[in-house]
Design an enzyme around this catalytic site. Structure first.
Site, PDB file in Angstrom:
ATOM      1  N   GLY A  70       0.800  -1.218   0.000  1.00 31.07           N
ATOM      2  CA  GLY A  70       0.000   0.000   0.000  1.00 31.07           C
ATOM      3  C   GLY A  70       0.834   1.270   0.000  1.00 31.07           C
ATOM      4  O   GLY A  70       0.542   2.210  -0.737  1.00 31.07           O
ATOM      5  N   CYS A 324       1.069   2.756  13.015  1.00 30.47           N
ATOM      6  CA  CYS A 324       2.147   3.626  12.570  1.00 30.47           C
ATOM      7  C   CYS A 324       2.382   4.771  13.540  1.00 30.47           C
ATOM      8  O   CYS A 324       3.459   5.321  13.606  1.00 30.47           O
ATOM      9  CB  CYS A 324       1.827   4.178  11.192  1.00 30.47           C
ATOM     10  SG  CYS A 324       1.180   2.919  10.108  1.00 30.47           S
TER      11      CYS A 324
HETATM   12  C1  LIG Z   1      -1.890  -0.513   5.829  1.00 25.20           C
HETATM   13  C2  LIG Z   1      -2.269   0.694   5.079  1.00 25.20           C
HETATM   14  C3  LIG Z   1      -1.375   1.294   4.165  1.00 25.20           C
HETATM   15  C4  LIG Z   1       0.020   0.796   3.971  1.00 25.20           C
HETATM   16  O1  LIG Z   1       0.047  -0.462   3.374  1.00 25.20           O
HETATM   17  P1  LIG Z   1       1.376  -1.360   3.464  1.00 25.20           P
HETATM   18  O2  LIG Z   1       1.099  -2.504   2.567  1.00 25.20           O
HETATM   19  O3  LIG Z   1       1.506  -1.764   4.895  1.00 25.20           O
HETATM   20  O4  LIG Z   1       2.498  -0.517   2.989  1.00 25.20           O
HETATM   21  C5  LIG Z   1      -1.812   2.397   3.464  1.00 25.20           C
HETATM   22  N1  LIG Z   1      -3.049   2.889   3.628  1.00 25.20           N
HETATM   23  C6  LIG Z   1      -3.934   2.353   4.490  1.00 25.20           C
HETATM   24  C7  LIG Z   1      -5.290   2.931   4.612  1.00 25.20           C
HETATM   25  C8  LIG Z   1      -3.571   1.238   5.253  1.00 25.20           C
HETATM   26  O5  LIG Z   1      -4.439   0.715   6.107  1.00 25.20           O
END
Ligand SMILES: *Cc1c(COP(=O)(O)O)cnc(C)c1O
Length: 395
Positions: A70, A324
């Site tokens: 993400g 985070c």
């Molecule tokens: C977890 C998350 C991300 C980041 O995704 P990763 O695969 O952990 O890098 C970004 N946006 C939202 C809304 C998330 O919940």
């Protein structure tokens, strides 16, 4: 009893996805860029997965690129739209105060590079207002980025309507759909988006793999330079086993979406009703326009971190704020954005359910969490002040 209620941080991987991971790692270990037959067989699997993921999102096969997750997808979409905008003298980006840090920190970086960043507020219900979007979009705007579902409070944003506004005004539109994909119906055409980010580990796939939908014709520049993988937009040997496992996890989630959501939503509402009985507590976010598995609360007079550790002793894995931000002393930007004051925002708890959550687990959490809250209040100086009238209750 062990209860895993932190599926919004990382969902427990699906068995079928893990099996697919090992199968593909063993049988298709060739490099998809190699010209020999082992490489070409691996490439066929990659193409097949791309088509299947595209199909599940209502996209075309050549509109999907695989990424590390993400964060990377969000970064690449935003950086690409910004670069494209700058070349045309458009340097305004509109987003919201409740985005994930993958979006917010990218925007902060762009701000230092001279972009004007407008973060729209949300109401106390945690939802962005369409009028605010309409008001801000102008001829200087190169991008609007609004998440589909919030990771902390689970609120679902009116992305379909926002997409329409952007399409009408010919402004690029990105949506962080990381919490939504696999948990609700997501169709890129219905959302009128130019970019959509998703991540496998939020719906039962492996960590470190995700995808970015890029509408045909929307600008895209690589973040990582190197080989010509992913049509030259994302260099690096493809993580084929993870891509295949992600594909299976998404197919599996969507095949049972309606029944899962019906069951999980009923469990969610039961847990919400039970936790609401705790005095001076409040649900965060809209009670209805929220993810099926999201339960987010603030309890006055306690620290979320202490609550988290004590319920962990009872076998309950949860989260306070977002993973985070935990570890830092600042309260969650999302809770502040919905109007929770600092003290109250510190006493937050997020429980995120999955299709494996049981009625017994809901009953167990409904029994144990109030006891821990009561205990923490009994030793809290803030709570004592509230009780003695030296402070006034907010919730
Ligand atoms: C977890 C998350 C991300 C980041 O995704 P990763 O695969 O952990 O890098 C970004 N946006 C939202 C809304 C998330 O919940």
């Amino acid at each position: 009893m062990q209860v895993y209620a932190d599926n919004a941080a990382t969902a427990k991987p699906k068995k079928a996805a893990l099996e697919e991971y090992t199968r593909v790692a063993e049988e298709f270990f060739g490099n998809p860029s190699s010209l020999h037959s082992a490489g070409q067989r691996a490439k066929e699997v990659l193409t097949d997965c791309r088509g299947r993921i595209a199909n599940l999102l209502g996209a075309e096969e050549n509109e999907i690129i695989f990424t590390s997750g993400g964060s990377e997808s969000d970064n690449q979409a935003i950086e690409s739209a910004a670069k494209f905008g700058r070349a045309k003298g458009k340097t305004k980006i509109i987003s919201t105060a409740i985005e994930h840090h993958a979006v917010l920190h990218t925007l902060e970086k762009l701000k230092k590079e001279g972009f004007e960043i407008v973060l729209l507020p949300v109401g106390t219900d945690g939802i962005v207002k369409l009028e605010d979007v309409k008001k801000e979009v102008d001829e200087k705007t190169c991008l609007v980025s609004v998440m589909l579902a919030n990771n902390e409070i689970g609120t679902i944003q009116p992305v379909e309507e926002i997409g329409k506004i952007c399409k009408e005004r010919k402004v690029l539109f990105h949506t962080d759909a990381v919490q939504a994909v696999g948990h609700m119906k997501v169709d890129v055409k219905a959302l009128s988006c130019d970019y959509l980010a998703l991540s496998a580990h939020k719906f039962g796939g492996p960590r470190g793999v995700g995808a970015l939908y890029v509408r045909k014709g929307a600008p895209l520049y690589p973040l990582i330079e190197g080989g010509a993988q992913e049509k030259g937009k994302r260099a690096g040997t493809e993580n084929l086993p993870a891509v295949a496992a992600m594909t299976v996890a998404l197919e599996d989630s969507l095949a049972h979406l309606e029944e899962t959501n019906k069951r999980v939503t009923a469990l969610r509402d039961k847990l919400i009703a039970n936790l609401k009985k705790i005095p001076h507590s409040a649900l965060n976010g809209d009670p209805v326009k929220r993810l099926g598995g999201n339960v987010s609360f603030c309890f006055e007079g306690i620290e979320g971190e202490s609550l988290l550790l004590l319920i962990d002793d009872k076998g309950i894995c949860a989260s306070s704020g977002s993973a985070c931000t935990s570890g830092s002393l600042d309260p969650s930007h999302v809770l502040l954005a919905i109007g929770r004051v600092h003290d109250v925002a510190h006493g937050s708890l997020r429980l995120s359910l999955s299709e494996e959550t049981t009625e017994e687990e809901i009953d167990y959490m409904s029994r144990e969490i109030p006891k821990v809250v009561e205990y923490l209040r009994s030793i809290s100086p803030v709570w004592r002040d509230l009780q003695e009238g030296k402070r006034t209750y907010i919730l």
